[in-house]
Scaffold this motif. Sequence first.
Motif, PDB file in Angstrom:
ATOM      1  N   SER A 146      34.905  46.408  32.489  1.00 54.81           N
ATOM      2  CA  SER A 146      33.745  45.538  32.298  1.00 54.81           C
ATOM      3  C   SER A 146      33.506  45.288  30.825  1.00 54.81           C
ATOM      4  CB  SER A 146      32.492  46.167  32.934  1.00 54.81           C
ATOM      5  OG  SER A 146      32.682  46.418  34.310  1.00 54.81           O
ATOM      6  N   ASP A 151      47.577  45.961  36.055  1.00 59.92           N
ATOM      7  CA  ASP A 151      47.102  46.254  37.415  1.00 59.92           C
ATOM      8  C   ASP A 151      48.270  46.823  38.222  1.00 59.92           C
ATOM      9  OD1 ASP A 151      45.852  46.399  39.835  1.00 59.92           O
ATOM     10  OD2 ASP A 151      45.067  44.358  39.805  1.00 59.92           O
ATOM     11  N   SER A 186      39.261  39.788  28.057  1.00 58.97           N
ATOM     12  CA  SER A 186      37.870  40.232  28.121  1.00 58.97           C
ATOM     13  C   SER A 186      37.652  41.512  27.326  1.00 58.97           C
ATOM     14  CB  SER A 186      37.470  40.450  29.586  1.00 58.97           C
ATOM     15  OG  SER A 186      36.184  41.022  29.686  1.00 58.97           O
ATOM     16  N   HIS A 191      35.981  42.966  35.878  1.00 55.39           N
ATOM     17  CA  HIS A 191      37.194  42.738  36.655  1.00 55.39           C
ATOM     18  C   HIS A 191      37.490  43.973  37.497  1.00 55.39           C
ATOM     19  CE1 HIS A 191      38.247  39.099  34.330  1.00 55.39           C
ATOM     20  NE2 HIS A 191      37.711  39.761  33.325  1.00 55.39           N
ATOM     21  N   ASP A 237      47.599  41.985  32.795  1.00 51.77           N
ATOM     22  CA  ASP A 237      46.534  41.217  33.450  1.00 51.77           C
ATOM     23  C   ASP A 237      45.794  40.457  32.342  1.00 51.77           C
ATOM     24  OD1 ASP A 237      43.947  40.444  34.463  1.00 51.77           O
ATOM     25  OD2 ASP A 237      44.258  41.799  36.150  1.00 51.77           O
ATOM     26  N   ASP A 248      43.441  38.030  32.116  1.00 51.33           N
ATOM     27  CA  ASP A 248      41.989  37.870  32.097  1.00 51.33           C
ATOM     28  C   ASP A 248      41.292  39.159  31.668  1.00 51.33           C
ATOM     29  OD1 ASP A 248      42.214  35.257  32.909  1.00 51.33           O
ATOM     30  OD2 ASP A 248      41.908  35.683  35.028  1.00 51.33           O
ATOM     31  N   ALA A 249      41.692  40.281  32.275  1.00 52.10           N
ATOM     32  CA  ALA A 249      41.068  41.552  31.929  1.00 52.10           C
ATOM     33  C   ALA A 249      41.370  41.940  30.484  1.00 52.10           C
ATOM     34  CB  ALA A 249      41.558  42.650  32.883  1.00 52.10           C
ATOM     35  N   ASP A 293      31.986  39.722  31.354  1.00 54.75           N
ATOM     36  CA  ASP A 293      32.321  39.721  32.770  1.00 54.75           C
ATOM     37  C   ASP A 293      32.850  41.081  33.194  1.00 54.75           C
ATOM     38  OD1 ASP A 293      34.797  39.781  31.591  1.00 54.75           O
ATOM     39  OD2 ASP A 293      35.338  37.735  32.134  1.00 54.75           O
ATOM     40  N   THR A 298      37.785  49.531  37.666  1.00 51.47           N
ATOM     41  CA  THR A 298      37.240  48.276  37.143  1.00 51.47           C
ATOM     42  C   THR A 298      37.174  48.361  35.624  1.00 51.47           C
ATOM     43  OG1 THR A 298      34.938  49.045  37.275  1.00 51.47           O
ATOM     44  CG2 THR A 298      35.822  47.883  39.200  1.00 51.47           C
TER      45      THR A 298
END
Length: 292
Positions: free
Chosen positions: A178, A257, A231, A184, A225, A227-228, A182, A176
Motif C-alpha cells: 500500500s 507477484d 506505486s 495492491h 509487477d 503497477d505495484a 493506492d 498486499t
Amino acid sequence: MSNPYGQQYDPNRAQPSAHGAPPPGYGTVPPYYHQQMRNGLGIAALVIGIIGVLTGVIPILFFASGTLGLLAVIFGFVGRARASRGTASNGGLALSGAILGLISMGLATWGLVVTVSAVGDAATQLDKALASATASPEGADPSPTKSQTRKPVPLGAVAKEPPFSLKVVSVSREQTVSSSIDSHKAQGSYVVVQVLVKNTSNSPASFDGTDSGLLDSDSKQYNVDSDATISQNLETGQGLYDEINPGQKVTRVLVFDLPKKAKPVVIAMFGAEGSDGAFMYLVKNSELASPA
C-alpha cells in the motif's frame, strides 16, 4: 361648431398626458430576454484535454491518456454544437478541447506501442540472461570463459553492473502493498526487494529496474509487477525515471507477484540496454519462508 384648423375634435379619443407618457391602451415594451449560455462542456473539454496531453507524455499512462482524450473529444464536439445553436458562447474553447483530446488519444496510441515494445524487449533480454546464468551448455570448454563461470553474488554483496553498482538490502513477503496513492493485492504473495543503486560513472544515468526478473527454486521466471513497483517507488519520493547523478545512491523497490509456495532465489537486474545483467541471491541457503 366648426374647427378653423380643419380637424374634428373627438371627445372619446385618448389624449397625451401633460408629462408625455403614452396614452392608455398602448401597453409597455417587454424587457429584453437574455438566454442562459451553457458553457460548461466547452470548459470541461479544454481542461480534460490539457490533462490528457500532459498524461500522454508518459508512455505507461497510455490508458489514462486515451480515456481523458476520448472524454475531451466528446465534450468538445457537444460544446461546439451548442455554440452553433446559440446556446453557448465558447465555441472556440470547445473546439480547442476537442483538438487536445485527439492529440491525447494519439499520444495514448504511441504510449501503448512503446510500452508493449519495451515489455517484449525486456522479456527477451531477461530470458537470455537467466538462461545463460542458470544453464550449463553441453560440450562446454574445460576452461570456461569468464562469462560462463559468472555466478550470482551472495545476498548483501555488491554486484557491478555498469554504470551502476547494486546491492540487495532487504527481501520480504507481503500479501498486499500500500501507499498513500493506492493499494495492491497479490494473486499469490508479493516478494518485495529493496536494492541500493549507486551511479559509479562520470555522468547522470537512469535506473528504473522494471526490466528485472526473479528466478525461483524451480527455475521459474517472474517479471516485475509494474503497477505495484511504481506505486511503492512514488511513496519513497524517488521517481523511477529520475536520473541518478555520479556518486549518488538511491533505493529502488521492486515488487514481484509469486505463488505462495514459490521460493525466490535469484534476482537479475540490468543497468544498460544490451548488458549481461547482474545476478544476486535473495536468500541464504536458498530458503525464504512463505506467508501463512
